[in-house]
Structure formats: structure tokens, C-alpha cells
Design a protein around this motif. Structure first.
Motif, PDB file in Angstrom:
ATOM      1  N   ASP A 162       0.793  -1.214  -0.012  1.00 23.88           N
ATOM      2  CA  ASP A 162      -0.004  -0.016  -0.126  1.00 23.88           C
ATOM      3  C   ASP A 162       1.045   1.365   0.136  1.00 23.88           C
ATOM      4  N   PHE A 163       0.323   2.511  -0.227  1.00 24.20           N
ATOM      5  CA  PHE A 163       1.087   3.822  -0.062  1.00 24.20           C
ATOM      6  C   PHE A 163       0.877   4.554   1.143  1.00 24.20           C
ATOM      7  N   ASP A 164       1.881   4.968   1.691  1.00 27.14           N
ATOM      8  CA  ASP A 164       2.066   5.712   2.849  1.00 27.14           C
ATOM      9  C   ASP A 164       3.198   6.306   3.121  1.00 27.14           C
ATOM     10  N   ASN A 165       3.237   7.117   4.167  1.00 27.95           N
ATOM     11  CA  ASN A 165       4.293   8.081   4.252  1.00 27.95           C
ATOM     12  C   ASN A 165       5.520   7.045   5.217  1.00 27.95           C
ATOM     13  N   GLY A 166       6.667   7.215   5.101  1.00 29.11           N
ATOM     14  CA  GLY A 166       7.622   6.521   6.150  1.00 29.11           C
ATOM     15  C   GLY A 166       8.430   5.493   5.609  1.00 29.11           C
ATOM     16  N   GLY A 167       9.343   4.916   6.287  1.00 26.37           N
ATOM     17  CA  GLY A 167      10.210   3.651   5.849  1.00 26.37           C
ATOM     18  C   GLY A 167      11.561   4.340   5.632  1.00 26.37           C
ATOM     19  N   GLU A 168      12.536   3.451   5.108  1.00 28.10           N
ATOM     20  CA  GLU A 168      13.773   3.870   4.944  1.00 28.10           C
ATOM     21  C   GLU A 168      13.847   4.072   3.530  1.00 28.10           C
ATOM     22  N   GLU A 169      14.764   4.901   2.998  1.00 31.98           N
ATOM     23  CA  GLU A 169      15.016   5.547   1.847  1.00 31.98           C
ATOM     24  C   GLU A 169      15.763   4.477   0.782  1.00 31.98           C
ATOM     25  N   LEU A 170      15.227   4.363  -0.503  1.00 32.02           N
ATOM     26  CA  LEU A 170      15.889   3.288  -1.339  1.00 32.02           C
ATOM     27  C   LEU A 170      16.940   3.706  -1.975  1.00 32.02           C
ATOM     28  N   GLY A 171      18.142   3.245  -1.858  1.00 31.89           N
ATOM     29  CA  GLY A 171      19.580   3.683  -2.394  1.00 31.89           C
ATOM     30  C   GLY A 171      19.466   3.842  -3.726  1.00 31.89           C
ATOM     31  N   GLU A 172      18.568   2.748  -4.386  1.00 34.29           N
ATOM     32  CA  GLU A 172      18.434   2.855  -5.923  1.00 34.29           C
ATOM     33  C   GLU A 172      17.617   3.895  -6.423  1.00 34.29           C
ATOM     34  N   ALA A 173      16.802   4.512  -5.528  1.00 35.87           N
ATOM     35  CA  ALA A 173      15.818   5.492  -6.010  1.00 35.87           C
ATOM     36  C   ALA A 173      15.619   6.502  -4.942  1.00 35.87           C
ATOM     37  N   PRO A 174      16.729   7.425  -4.766  1.00 35.36           N
ATOM     38  CA  PRO A 174      16.489   8.524  -3.550  1.00 35.36           C
ATOM     39  C   PRO A 174      15.256   9.301  -3.822  1.00 35.36           C
ATOM     40  N   GLY A 175      14.753   9.578  -2.498  1.00 37.16           N
ATOM     41  CA  GLY A 175      13.343  10.313  -2.470  1.00 37.16           C
ATOM     42  C   GLY A 175      12.247   9.303  -2.381  1.00 37.16           C
ATOM     43  N   ASN A 176      12.319   7.961  -2.489  1.00 34.20           N
ATOM     44  CA  ASN A 176      11.113   6.770  -2.394  1.00 34.20           C
ATOM     45  C   ASN A 176      11.585   6.162  -1.071  1.00 34.20           C
ATOM     46  N   PHE A 177      10.693   5.844  -0.174  1.00 39.13           N
ATOM     47  CA  PHE A 177      10.715   5.282   1.171  1.00 39.13           C
ATOM     48  C   PHE A 177       9.981   3.952   1.247  1.00 39.13           C
ATOM     49  N   THR A 178      10.481   3.245   1.979  1.00 28.63           N
ATOM     50  CA  THR A 178       9.653   1.805   2.131  1.00 28.63           C
ATOM     51  C   THR A 178       9.747   1.366   3.334  1.00 28.63           C
ATOM     52  N   ASP A 179       8.821   0.469   3.828  1.00 28.79           N
ATOM     53  CA  ASP A 179       8.842  -0.437   5.014  1.00 28.79           C
ATOM     54  C   ASP A 179       8.311  -1.692   4.795  1.00 28.79           C
ATOM     55  N   ASP A 180       7.817  -2.368   5.842  1.00 29.55           N
ATOM     56  CA  ASP A 180       7.237  -3.810   5.783  1.00 29.55           C
ATOM     57  C   ASP A 180       5.813  -3.748   4.960  1.00 29.55           C
ATOM     58  N   ASP A 181       5.286  -2.727   5.099  1.00 32.11           N
ATOM     59  CA  ASP A 181       3.947  -2.848   4.636  1.00 32.11           C
ATOM     60  C   ASP A 181       3.246  -1.423   3.616  1.00 32.11           C
ATOM     61  N   SER A 182       4.274  -0.565   3.241  1.00 36.78           N
ATOM     62  CA  SER A 182       4.101   0.516   2.600  1.00 36.78           C
ATOM     63  C   SER A 182       5.029   1.051   1.823  1.00 36.78           C
ATOM     64  N   PHE A 183       4.795   1.885   0.857  1.00 38.03           N
ATOM     65  CA  PHE A 183       5.661   2.261  -0.197  1.00 38.03           C
ATOM     66  C   PHE A 183       5.444   3.913  -0.291  1.00 38.03           C
ATOM     67  N   GLU A 184       6.308   4.815  -0.411  1.00 39.71           N
ATOM     68  CA  GLU A 184       6.206   6.181  -0.214  1.00 39.71           C
ATOM     69  C   GLU A 184       7.004   6.904  -1.739  1.00 39.71           C
ATOM     70  N   PRO A 185       6.403   7.282  -2.890  1.00 36.67           N
ATOM     71  CA  PRO A 185       6.964   7.647  -4.057  1.00 36.67           C
ATOM     72  C   PRO A 185       7.563   8.991  -3.650  1.00 36.67           C
ATOM     73  N   ARG A 186       8.543   9.411  -4.656  1.00 32.21           N
ATOM     74  CA  ARG A 186       9.112  10.657  -4.476  1.00 32.21           C
ATOM     75  C   ARG A 186       8.250  11.818  -4.719  1.00 32.21           C
ATOM     76  N   ASP A 187       8.416  12.929  -3.987  1.00 35.04           N
ATOM     77  CA  ASP A 187       7.629  14.058  -4.056  1.00 35.04           C
ATOM     78  C   ASP A 187       6.954  14.467  -5.357  1.00 35.04           C
ATOM     79  N   ALA A 188       7.777  14.220  -6.320  1.00 38.57           N
ATOM     80  CA  ALA A 188       7.565  14.805  -7.797  1.00 38.57           C
ATOM     81  C   ALA A 188       6.085  14.166  -8.349  1.00 38.57           C
ATOM     82  N   VAL A 189       6.118  12.875  -7.917  1.00 40.09           N
ATOM     83  CA  VAL A 189       4.948  11.859  -8.309  1.00 40.09           C
ATOM     84  C   VAL A 189       3.765  11.393  -7.418  1.00 40.09           C
ATOM     85  N   LYS A 190       4.063  12.162  -6.154  1.00 45.87           N
ATOM     86  CA  LYS A 190       3.078  11.620  -5.118  1.00 45.87           C
ATOM     87  C   LYS A 190       1.603  11.827  -5.654  1.00 45.87           C
ATOM     88  N   GLY A 191       1.223  13.186  -6.074  1.00 47.24           N
ATOM     89  CA  GLY A 191       0.039  13.341  -6.527  1.00 47.24           C
ATOM     90  C   GLY A 191      -0.314  12.456  -7.829  1.00 47.24           C
TER      91      GLY A 191
END
Length: 276
Positions: A162-191
Motif C-alpha cells: 500500500d501507499f503511506d509515508n515513512g520507511g527507509e530511503e531506497l538507495g537505488e531510487a533516492p526520494g522513495n521510501f519503504t517499510d514492511d507494509d507501505s511505499f512512499e514515492p518521490r515528492d514529484a509524483v506523489k499526486g
């Protein structure tokens, strides 16, 4: 479910570069509220309100959602193989017509560098296809309004979360974050992500043998026909309004591919009218 201990408050950057500033679009101009140079001329969105959206204007809440469902359900449907060529058109790099822009990384990559290798691009279902178990069947599984080119390994990291705020930043894709149950995309494509999810919720309501897709305020939805977190998606849509790239993409899909529109790109305010 994780406790999201690394949650960050998302703040819109002071400047988000427009991916595409000026691209000629077939048939009609990209829908925009910008005034024209001719006195009394109507904007493209106003024209759409008089034509495409005429049965939705003035409605709110469930009535608006139902009207939009009827409008956008009139579409040309693709096979999953046809999606490859569709994405080469919808996500073309405005500065290099031989490339596409990848959703999560923002990387410009050759249109022909698609496949299964880690640095290839593939077809990301933004509404994860396991959420409602629609797979790649013609319909929600091939609807290019929520299919985007993404780096193969980043797509794998997002998986069906699912999508949510939080997690560890992806080294391969800076600005994106993920944890066990969610993914946060980079700011420019959040909307963009939010409006794709909400399009799917309006377009697919249990007809044609597919599940009734609905956002909720949960994560770890599993195979249920739900994706969250709705409250966060609403914040993302408000904080990152449609840019030229997203508007052009909507127009290309309408003119040349599926002949339907994502109404939340043309009218972002309808998000709050439906999901209060």
C-alpha cells in the motif's frame, strides 16, 4: 503491520521541476485552466465540462462518483502486450523522443530497454494487481491510466505494498521510501500516484466480473480489493497538483489510446468532493 517508526512528514518541495513544459498533443490542446489569448475564449477544461463531463457537473459525493464512473467506463480496452507500446507514447521523455521517464526514479531510459533484467523497465501496476486479484486481464490489469514504466528492481521493491509515508530511503531510487507494509514515492509524483489510485476506484466498481476497487485508510490490505492509505493519498493529491507531464499523459490516453480520461487530473478538487 509495522509501526512506521521512521515516518516522515511529507512536505512539498519549494520547486518541483516540470517534466514537460511544452509538447504538442494530437487532436486537442492539453486540458488546462490557463487563460487563452483570445477574449471570451474558453479553456480546454471548460470545453470538457460542456462536453465530456457535462453529466457530472454540479454533482457531489456518491452522485459525482457514479456519474464519473459512467463517463470514464466508455473506453477502448488493450491487451497486456499492447501496453508496452502504449507506455512508450504516454510516458515519452519530452526532451528525448527515444526515451520514456520512469515513474519512481525519474530516470530517462530508452523505450526499447524494457524487459526483465534489473535495470530494464517494466509495467508497474500502481494499483497493485493482487489487490482485487485482477492480474493482467484486459480491464483493470491493462488500464494504462495506472500502468507506468518503472525500473524493474524498484518495481520489485514496491511489490504490492500500500501507499503511506515513512520507511527507509531506497538507495537505488533516492526520494522513495519503504517499510514492511507501505511505499512512499518521490515528492514529484506523489499526486500522480494518488490520482491514479482514485481513478481506479471510480472506474472499477464491481462490473464486468472484476472486483469493486476502493481505497481505505489501512495498509497491509493483502488481496482485498482495497489500497490505502486514503488520508495520505488525499494529502499527496493536494500537495502535488497535476503538472504538464501528467496532463499530457492524460490527453494522449484520451486522444490516441483508451479514449477516456482521469477526471482527477482535469478536476483535482473532485477528490475532496467524493472522499470527504
Amino acid at each position: 503491520m509495522s509501526a512506521h517508526t521512521a515516518r516522515r512528514r511529507w512536505r512539498r518541495p519549494l520547486l518541483i521541476a516540470a517534466v514537460a513544459a511544452s509538447i504538442a498533443v494530437p487532436s486537442v490542446a492539453v486540458a488546462t485552466d490557463a487563460p487563452t489569448s483570445e477574449p471570451g475564449a474558453r479553456t480546454a477544461v471548460q470545453v470538457l465540462d460542456d462536453t465530456y463531463y457535462k453529466d457530472a457537473i454540479g454533482k457531489t459525493g456518491p452522485e459525482l462518483k457514479a456519474a464519473l464512473h459512467t463517463i470514464i467506463s466508455e473506453q477502448t480496452k488493450l491487451s497486456y502486450d499492447q501496453v508496452w507500446d502504449a507506455l512508450r507514447a504516454t510516458d515519452e521523455d519530452p526532451n528525448n523522443s527515444s526515451n520514456v521517464i520512469l515513474l519512481y526514479t525519474g530516470r530517462s531510459q530508452s523505450k526499447t530497454a524494457n524487459g526483465g533484467d534489473p535495470d530494464d523497465w517494466n509495467r508497474e501496476h500502481v494499483w497493485a494487481k493482487s489487490h482485487g486479484d485482477f492480474g493482467t486481464s484486459t480491464g483493470p490489469g491493462t488500464d494504462v491510466h495506472h500502468l507506468r514504466p518503472t525500473d524493474v528492481s524498484v518495481n520489485s521493491t514496491r511489490g504490492s505494498k500500500d501507499f503511506d509515508n515513512g520507511g527507509e530511503e531506497l538507495g537505488e531510487a533516492p526520494g522513495n521510501f519503504t517499510d514492511d507494509d507501505s511505499f512512499e514515492p518521490r515528492d514529484a509524483v506523489k499526486g500522480d500516484v494518488a490520482r491514479m489510485i482514485l481513478y481506479m476506484a471510480v472506474r472499477y466498481d464491481g462490473e464486468d466480473g472484476f472486483a469493486d476497487l476502493e481505497p481505505n485508510d489501512e495498509v497491509s490490505n493483502g488481496s482485498a480489493p482495497n489500497i490505502g492509505r486514503l488520508s495520505v493519498l488525499k494529502e499527496w493529491s493536494a500537495g502535488d497538483p497535476p503538472d504538464d507531464f501528467e496532463k499530457r499523459r492524460n490527453q494522449v490516453i484520451f486522444d490516441d489510446i483508451q479514449h477516456n480520461r482521469n477526471p482527477f487530473i482535469d478536476h483535482p478538487e473532485w477528490v475532496g468532493e467524493i472522499w470527504k
